[in-house]
Design an enzyme around this catalytic site. Sequence first.
Site, PDB file in Angstrom:
ATOM      1  N   ARG A 291      -8.032  -9.367 -20.653  1.00 46.50           N
ATOM      2  CA  ARG A 291      -9.244  -9.598 -20.056  1.00 46.50           C
ATOM      3  C   ARG A 291      -9.200  -7.854 -20.620  1.00 46.50           C
ATOM      4  O   ARG A 291      -8.073  -7.266 -20.229  1.00 46.50           O
ATOM      5  CB  ARG A 291      -8.209  -9.434 -18.166  1.00 46.50           C
ATOM      6  CG  ARG A 291      -9.611  -8.937 -17.117  1.00 46.50           C
ATOM      7  CD  ARG A 291      -9.023  -8.760 -16.457  1.00 46.50           C
ATOM      8  NE  ARG A 291      -8.369  -8.400 -15.567  1.00 46.50           N
ATOM      9  CZ  ARG A 291      -7.417  -8.002 -14.110  1.00 46.50           C
ATOM     10  NH1 ARG A 291      -8.025  -8.932 -12.971  1.00 46.50           N
ATOM     11  NH2 ARG A 291      -6.017  -7.063 -14.135  1.00 46.50           N
TER      12      ARG A 291
ATOM     13  N   THR B 219      -3.436   5.087  -6.565  1.00 50.07           N
ATOM     14  CA  THR B 219      -2.985   3.877  -7.968  1.00 50.07           C
ATOM     15  C   THR B 219      -2.623   4.363  -9.127  1.00 50.07           C
ATOM     16  O   THR B 219      -2.543   5.268  -9.226  1.00 50.07           O
ATOM     17  CB  THR B 219      -4.429   3.502  -7.838  1.00 50.07           C
ATOM     18  OG1 THR B 219      -4.229   2.449  -9.375  1.00 50.07           O
ATOM     19  CG2 THR B 219      -5.689   4.333  -8.712  1.00 50.07           C
TER      20      THR B 219
ATOM     21  N   ASP C 283     -14.068   2.465   9.319  1.00 51.52           N
ATOM     22  CA  ASP C 283     -14.865   1.561   8.265  1.00 51.52           C
ATOM     23  C   ASP C 283     -16.131   1.170   8.418  1.00 51.52           C
ATOM     24  O   ASP C 283     -16.515   1.141   9.573  1.00 51.52           O
ATOM     25  CB  ASP C 283     -13.401   0.607   8.895  1.00 51.52           C
ATOM     26  CG  ASP C 283     -13.521  -0.316   7.535  1.00 51.52           C
ATOM     27  OD1 ASP C 283     -15.218  -0.910   7.056  1.00 51.52           O
ATOM     28  OD2 ASP C 283     -12.806   0.066   7.327  1.00 51.52           O
TER      29      ASP C 283
ATOM     30  N   ILE D 130      -4.990  -3.387   2.598  1.00 51.70           N
ATOM     31  CA  ILE D 130      -4.165  -2.143   2.683  1.00 51.70           C
ATOM     32  C   ILE D 130      -4.175  -1.799   4.533  1.00 51.70           C
ATOM     33  O   ILE D 130      -3.096  -1.016   4.819  1.00 51.70           O
ATOM     34  CB  ILE D 130      -3.993  -1.710   1.676  1.00 51.70           C
ATOM     35  CG1 ILE D 130      -3.915  -2.362   0.970  1.00 51.70           C
ATOM     36  CG2 ILE D 130      -2.524  -0.349   2.193  1.00 51.70           C
ATOM     37  CD1 ILE D 130      -3.650  -1.890  -0.735  1.00 51.70           C
TER      38      ILE D 130
ATOM     39  N   TYR E 253     -12.567   4.090 -11.907  1.00 51.19           N
ATOM     40  CA  TYR E 253     -11.849   3.698 -10.842  1.00 51.19           C
ATOM     41  C   TYR E 253     -10.182   4.438 -11.263  1.00 51.19           C
ATOM     42  O   TYR E 253     -10.363   5.443  -9.782  1.00 51.19           O
ATOM     43  CB  TYR E 253     -11.460   2.150 -11.347  1.00 51.19           C
ATOM     44  CG  TYR E 253     -10.463   2.183  -9.737  1.00 51.19           C
ATOM     45  CD1 TYR E 253     -10.398   2.380  -8.075  1.00 51.19           C
ATOM     46  CD2 TYR E 253      -8.943   1.508 -10.069  1.00 51.19           C
ATOM     47  CE1 TYR E 253      -8.694   1.765  -6.949  1.00 51.19           C
ATOM     48  CE2 TYR E 253      -7.920   2.078  -8.747  1.00 51.19           C
ATOM     49  CZ  TYR E 253      -8.705   1.671  -7.385  1.00 51.19           C
ATOM     50  OH  TYR E 253      -7.714   1.645  -6.575  1.00 51.19           O
TER      51      TYR E 253
HETATM   52  N1  UFG Z   1      -4.431 -11.629 -13.875  1.00 58.50           N
HETATM   53  C1  UFG Z   1      -4.931 -13.805 -14.219  1.00 58.50           C
HETATM   54  N2  UFG Z   1      -5.716 -13.524 -13.707  1.00 58.50           N
HETATM   55  C2  UFG Z   1      -6.073 -13.534 -12.839  1.00 58.50           C
HETATM   56  C3  UFG Z   1      -6.348 -12.541 -12.559  1.00 58.50           C
HETATM   57  C4  UFG Z   1      -5.082 -11.152 -12.891  1.00 58.50           C
HETATM   58  O1  UFG Z   1      -4.128 -13.298 -15.723  1.00 58.50           O
HETATM   59  O2  UFG Z   1      -7.347 -14.212 -12.483  1.00 58.50           O
HETATM   60  C5  UFG Z   1      -3.386 -11.058 -14.796  1.00 58.50           C
HETATM   61  C6  UFG Z   1      -4.157  -9.993 -14.755  1.00 58.50           C
HETATM   62  O3  UFG Z   1      -4.595 -10.108 -15.951  1.00 58.50           O
HETATM   63  C7  UFG Z   1      -3.118  -9.219 -14.622  1.00 58.50           C
HETATM   64  C8  UFG Z   1      -1.870  -8.869 -13.780  1.00 58.50           C
HETATM   65  O4  UFG Z   1      -2.732 -10.935 -13.335  1.00 58.50           O
HETATM   66  O5  UFG Z   1      -2.034  -8.582 -16.136  1.00 58.50           O
HETATM   67  C9  UFG Z   1      -2.323  -9.083 -12.718  1.00 58.50           C
HETATM   68  O6  UFG Z   1      -3.947  -8.486 -11.913  1.00 58.50           O
HETATM   69  P1  UFG Z   1      -4.416  -8.181 -10.696  1.00 58.50           P
HETATM   70  O7  UFG Z   1      -5.444  -8.070 -10.374  1.00 58.50           O
HETATM   71  O8  UFG Z   1      -3.448  -8.304  -9.617  1.00 58.50           O
HETATM   72  O9  UFG Z   1      -3.705  -6.684 -10.510  1.00 58.50           O
HETATM   73  P2  UFG Z   1      -4.302  -4.713 -11.628  1.00 58.50           P
HETATM   74  O10 UFG Z   1      -2.697  -5.008 -12.221  1.00 58.50           O
HETATM   75  O11 UFG Z   1      -5.039  -5.606 -12.949  1.00 58.50           O
HETATM   76  O12 UFG Z   1      -3.891  -4.065 -10.846  1.00 58.50           O
HETATM   77  C10 UFG Z   1      -4.110  -3.302  -9.675  1.00 58.50           C
HETATM   78  C11 UFG Z   1      -4.596  -2.713  -9.136  1.00 58.50           C
HETATM   79  C12 UFG Z   1      -5.825  -2.226  -8.929  1.00 58.50           C
HETATM   80  C13 UFG Z   1      -5.276  -0.776  -9.784  1.00 58.50           C
HETATM   81  C14 UFG Z   1      -4.282  -1.331 -11.195  1.00 58.50           C
HETATM   82  C15 UFG Z   1      -3.291  -0.381 -11.735  1.00 58.50           C
HETATM   83  O13 UFG Z   1      -5.151  -4.257  -8.575  1.00 58.50           O
HETATM   84  O14 UFG Z   1      -6.529  -1.510  -7.986  1.00 58.50           O
HETATM   85  O15 UFG Z   1      -3.208  -2.459 -10.530  1.00 58.50           O
HETATM   86  O16 UFG Z   1      -3.493  -0.920 -13.162  1.00 58.50           O
HETATM   87  F1  UFG Z   1      -5.972  -0.072 -10.506  1.00 58.50           F
END
Ligand code: UFG
Length: 322
Positions: free
Chosen positions: A281, A117, A31, A12, A141
């Site tokens: 997860r 976040t 950085d 970002i 986090y």
């Molecule tokens: N997912 C999968 N398979 C994967 C990866 C993700 O099914 O291999 C799903 C997750 O379960 C979730 C969705 O895709 O339902 C999005 O997952 P991400 O990991 O891309 O993002 P998150 O929503 O978990 O996390 C994001 C930010 C975090 C922040 C969060 C806020 O990346 O930094 O939103 O709750 F904390």
Amino acid sequence: MNVLVTGGAGYIGSHMVRVLLRAGHAVTVLDDLSAGHADSVPAGTRLVQADVRARDVVLPLLRDAKIDAIFHFASRIQVGESVRDPRLYYRDNLAAGVALLESALDAGVKRFILSSTAAVYGDPIRVPIDEDHPTVPVNPYGDTKLMLERVLASYARAYGLGYVALRYFNASGADVAAGIGERHDPETHLIPLVLEAALGKRELTVFGEDYATPDGTCVRDYIHVTDLAKAHLAALAYLDAGGASGAFNLGTGQGHSVREVLLCAEKITGRRVPYKVSARREGDPPILVASADRAKRLLGWVPERPLLDDIVADAWAWHTRA
Ligand code: UFG
């Protein structure tokens, strides 16, 4: 204005640098390159390779470059890691943020924009989530980001520091023209993983299809990274115009399920996305969708590329760059 972007070699942050340069600001990047990439910083932009805690580097840097505003992106970003090894987050997100603020106050920096976040809200009790939603993080986090927001609120009251904390939902997409995109190691985010699966580089695992959502998979609010960066620029203008310090959500207000993201990626790439379904997860709320009305109202910010198709198309163009 003279601005410092910490974590400006990261995903970002590097998009922020492009948006600031296009708006005519003088940018310095700080950085330590522990996760960022030096080649994500544009040629001609000063990159100082150091930790934000390195007072002997940061204080003179802020003074000599006459920094007016700090955009603070440098941080750890993995929810799961923060549960397994929380000291990393209290040390590198909270304590490092406080140390950076020490230098900022001592150098007389008046504006601070924090990369925060949606994880500060924890498990939502209502969606869309607005800024008045209770903040009850469910992992370290989110805890450390919320704590840093509270430090900022105290410093704003006591020392007149102007701050904006921007609570992102799901940052995604890429700045194709600038040749930058999402490059995490390890990658944990859905859209890049889906595109790597489309390229045959990995098999995707869908984490649970038994949620109380329309198709059983989790719903998220995907927001283009360049739109996020533009909101930070608007936040700086807002502070400069005397706007009150505080927190703002950044999202499109539109939710998309994991399955919808998969189908969208198949449409955009013209390829199949092989996947298997596993158990949920841990720590994934079923639905996270922003109300970004406050940012619209007070920052005058509206996402310019809110459609999932465009976000995935930009990410795909970057993933398949020559
Ligand atoms: N997912 C999968 N398979 C994967 C990866 C993700 O099914 O291999 C799903 C997750 O379960 C979730 C969705 O895709 O339902 C999005 O997952 P991400 O990991 O891309 O993002 P998150 O929503 O978990 O996390 C994001 C930010 C975090 C922040 C969060 C806020 O990346 O930094 O939103 O709750 F904390």
